[in-house]
Design a protein around this motif. Sequence first.
Motif, PDB file in Angstrom:
ATOM      1  N   LYS A  20      52.137  78.290  39.499  1.00 11.90           N
ATOM      2  CA  LYS A  20      51.058  78.167  40.373  1.00 11.90           C
ATOM      3  C   LYS A  20      51.539  77.565  41.632  1.00 11.90           C
ATOM      4  N   LEU A  21      51.695  78.558  42.880  1.00  9.40           N
ATOM      5  CA  LEU A  21      51.886  77.760  44.225  1.00  9.40           C
ATOM      6  C   LEU A  21      51.147  76.882  44.710  1.00  9.40           C
ATOM      7  N   PRO A  22      51.457  75.883  45.566  1.00  9.61           N
ATOM      8  CA  PRO A  22      50.283  75.410  46.244  1.00  9.61           C
ATOM      9  C   PRO A  22      49.710  75.897  47.170  1.00  9.61           C
ATOM     10  N   CYS A  23      48.472  75.316  47.641  1.00  9.60           N
ATOM     11  CA  CYS A  23      47.532  76.061  48.354  1.00  9.60           C
ATOM     12  C   CYS A  23      47.905  76.310  49.818  1.00  9.60           C
ATOM     13  N   ASP A  24      48.694  75.435  50.172  1.00 12.04           N
ATOM     14  CA  ASP A  24      49.131  75.215  51.451  1.00 12.04           C
ATOM     15  C   ASP A  24      50.463  76.230  51.957  1.00 12.04           C
ATOM     16  N   VAL A  25      50.908  76.838  51.141  1.00 17.27           N
ATOM     17  CA  VAL A  25      51.991  77.505  51.090  1.00 17.27           C
ATOM     18  C   VAL A  25      51.838  78.724  51.972  1.00 17.27           C
ATOM     19  N   VAL A  26      52.662  79.080  52.857  1.00 16.99           N
ATOM     20  CA  VAL A  26      52.574  79.863  54.037  1.00 16.99           C
ATOM     21  C   VAL A  26      53.469  81.041  53.754  1.00 16.99           C
ATOM     22  N   PRO A  27      53.237  82.558  54.519  1.00 12.31           N
ATOM     23  CA  PRO A  27      54.134  83.505  53.925  1.00 12.31           C
ATOM     24  C   PRO A  27      55.577  83.334  54.610  1.00 12.31           C
ATOM     25  N   GLY A  28      56.584  83.809  53.913  1.00 12.85           N
ATOM     26  CA  GLY A  28      57.972  83.654  54.325  1.00 12.85           C
ATOM     27  C   GLY A  28      58.668  83.618  52.939  1.00 12.85           C
ATOM     28  N   ILE A  29      60.115  83.068  53.199  1.00 15.90           N
ATOM     29  CA  ILE A  29      61.036  83.269  52.139  1.00 15.90           C
ATOM     30  C   ILE A  29      61.138  81.500  51.493  1.00 15.90           C
ATOM     31  N   ASP A  64      53.077  73.788  40.068  1.00 11.53           N
ATOM     32  CA  ASP A  64      52.167  73.398  39.013  1.00 11.53           C
ATOM     33  C   ASP A  64      52.208  74.395  38.251  1.00 11.53           C
ATOM     34  N   LEU A  65      51.982  74.185  36.711  1.00 11.68           N
ATOM     35  CA  LEU A  65      51.955  75.407  35.602  1.00 11.68           C
ATOM     36  C   LEU A  65      50.655  75.872  35.579  1.00 11.68           C
ATOM     37  N   LEU A  66      50.698  77.029  35.389  1.00 12.66           N
ATOM     38  CA  LEU A  66      49.011  77.731  35.427  1.00 12.66           C
ATOM     39  C   LEU A  66      48.400  77.331  33.884  1.00 12.66           C
ATOM     40  N   PRO A  67      47.146  76.914  33.966  1.00  9.79           N
ATOM     41  CA  PRO A  67      46.620  76.543  33.082  1.00  9.79           C
ATOM     42  C   PRO A  67      46.457  77.341  31.635  1.00  9.79           C
ATOM     43  N   SER A  68      46.658  78.636  31.867  1.00  8.76           N
ATOM     44  CA  SER A  68      46.802  79.635  30.960  1.00  8.76           C
ATOM     45  C   SER A  68      48.055  79.804  30.027  1.00  8.76           C
ATOM     46  N   CYS A  69      49.122  78.966  30.688  1.00  5.96           N
ATOM     47  CA  CYS A  69      50.367  79.216  30.062  1.00  5.96           C
ATOM     48  C   CYS A  69      50.536  77.891  29.168  1.00  5.96           C
ATOM     49  N   ASP A  70      51.755  78.019  28.577  1.00  3.85           N
ATOM     50  CA  ASP A  70      52.122  76.771  27.935  1.00  3.85           C
ATOM     51  C   ASP A  70      52.186  75.750  28.526  1.00  3.85           C
TER      52      ASP A  70
END
Length: 710
Positions: free
Chosen positions: A666-675, A636-642
């Motif tokens: 904006k990364l998804p809320c369920d993203v985990v540490p890693g590459i 998702d694109l952050l609301p503060s951006c275009d």
Amino acid sequence: MIYSIFDILGIIADFDEELATRSTSEKDVSTIKHLQQMDKINFSVPNFSKGLDWLNVSEELNLNYHLKGKLVILDFFTYCCINCMHILPDLEAVEEQFPFSAGVAVIGVHSAKFLNEKVTANIKSAVLRYNIHHPVVNDEDAELWQALAVSCWPTLVFIGPNGQLLYSVAGEGQREKVLDFLKVSTDYYSNKLNKQDLPVRLERDKVPSSYLSFPGKIAIWSAKQYIVISDTGNHRVVVTDLQGIVKHVIGTGQSGFQDGASDQAKFSSPQGVACDDTSIYVADTGNHALRHIIFEGNQTKVTTLAGTGHQGTDKSGGKSYTTQELSSPWDLVMSKTLDGGADVLLIAMAGTHQIWVFFLADGQWYKDMSHIAGTCIRFAGSGMEENRNNSYPEKASFAQPSGLALSPKASRHTLYIADSESSSLRSVSLNNCKVSNIAGGERDPSNLFAFGDKDGKGYEAKLQHPLGVTLLGHSLFVADSYNHKIKCVDLNTGDCTTLAGTGGPGAIVDLEDLTLCQFNEPGGLASDEDRKLILIADTNNHAIKVLDLEKKSLYQLPIIFPETVEKDADVMDKKSTVNAEAKTASALPDVSVKISDLELPLLIPVKLPDEQHLNTDAPNSWKVSSLDDSGLKFIDLLPSCDRRGKLRICSKDNTSSTHQVCLCLKLPCDVVPGILTLGLELQIFACLDEGGACLPPKAMHFNQTVNITS
């Protein structure tokens, strides 16, 4: 004695009458006598005005300098005119037999009919679309047209080596007369001819090839849930899925007339496409033919159903399959015979200003006449170029019909027609065969100049050279091509209103206000009933646009066509597409982001060739996907951006053509540490610094490795 232009035209008319009564050898003698007479009169053709826009040359041409000592043919044309298109092969034959080195030069003098055609950029698009490679001048105010008393499109005016008026020929179908006149004239003036080249610089050499080139028409293949596009400028048919991923490419991409496998078949400027459950039908306009694309297992082949490959003059029809000559078929729609029993193809026969029907099986038609499969006949239109409505279809007349849509409902079993040269929308009832006006045009059937841009009802509404129509529900949608708009006619009330477009050419896609969106001569429409979408072939933008009626938004369909796919693409899917793109992607420097932030700012360098600049008004766009097995979908694109999908330029290096593009993700809320490995695709529009010609969109691919830390 002082001769006026009308005196000269009278002498030319007498010469034409004399030629009509002479044998071949006598014609040569008569032509020499005529040339001797014109040399004595020595009526000089006025020079081109200074400051006119020229195409296909590096500098303005002058009759007293560049063209002095040459036999010059001035082709007075306007690019909408089907008759003008028809003589382009004749001019190519002239240029092949009588090149500059023979002392002959063809010069196109564009004398516009429509206001939209006065714009040099639009003429340039037509020069590219029709592959015109002789010099063309935009005589915007028709000064030369008036000075030489030209009265119709096309007209060829012949000028001698001293600038004297020699001859003129009006209308199409005059190739033999033109070549015969040139043969005698070049012999007669052989010792006086200037055989030097002209400063030619073709417009086609200034722009790169593109995935789509001037797409003309579009259709939904419901049985397959595919989109079928006539890739007119590339002389082929492209089939994609609903997301724009290419599934089939039919045709070599080179103009020609050849049946065979999909990678061997050739088309010439195809336009209309229509589909049944298993195959595709194509109006092969430049070949004056009806073609059939057949899919059998993993094999795809092209056959010819009707047409000889050459323009015909038949205005009645009745012959079968390839014995029946056609004239510039421009659009197609599937229908049933009037008894409802068999499939037929209805054809917008632009070249003879008629509607024809091709029988795919035996069946009955108008006046209860029975016809066998393969028969191709005229249905509506006398062949006169008019805007005449009538209860008897053969007594009605059209003016270059170019778009068709069919309502199959019994209460409104009607064929709708975009009648381009009369700037009107017409209809033929398939219940009683009556031809009627829907919107635009003029009550006077001979007035083909009743164009404009005005919402309204019936004749009060004004259009400018509409090319495409499609139906969805009780609404008829119109590609009002030369107004660069999409309009809508409510078939219950008759009201014609603007739905999208500013009225000027451009490529802006505004996701919030349809009236701020821009098109550039859109030529074809198709409707997706289930998703409430209108698909648009935005011809001069080399793009397919999608108008979402429920969301009232417009976006460009990405045509995902990797460089590695050159022929039919039966087995291609999304995964193979991503992998193919990844192979050619540029790696960006790794970035890190804390999982608590979930905000990922990115800077992407966009490097253009030195002679190009970014077209910031165009719909430059981006998309992001995951290239690994994380299962991560679009970010998702952050609301503060275009707004999502539009590029924001952070900065530009003034010493080069490099821009920095800012993305804020904006990364998804369920993203985990890693590459995490992201694939970034940018669709970039650029224009040339010299001349300002805008180029088709270019895809740029990047890989971005993101280190997500705790």
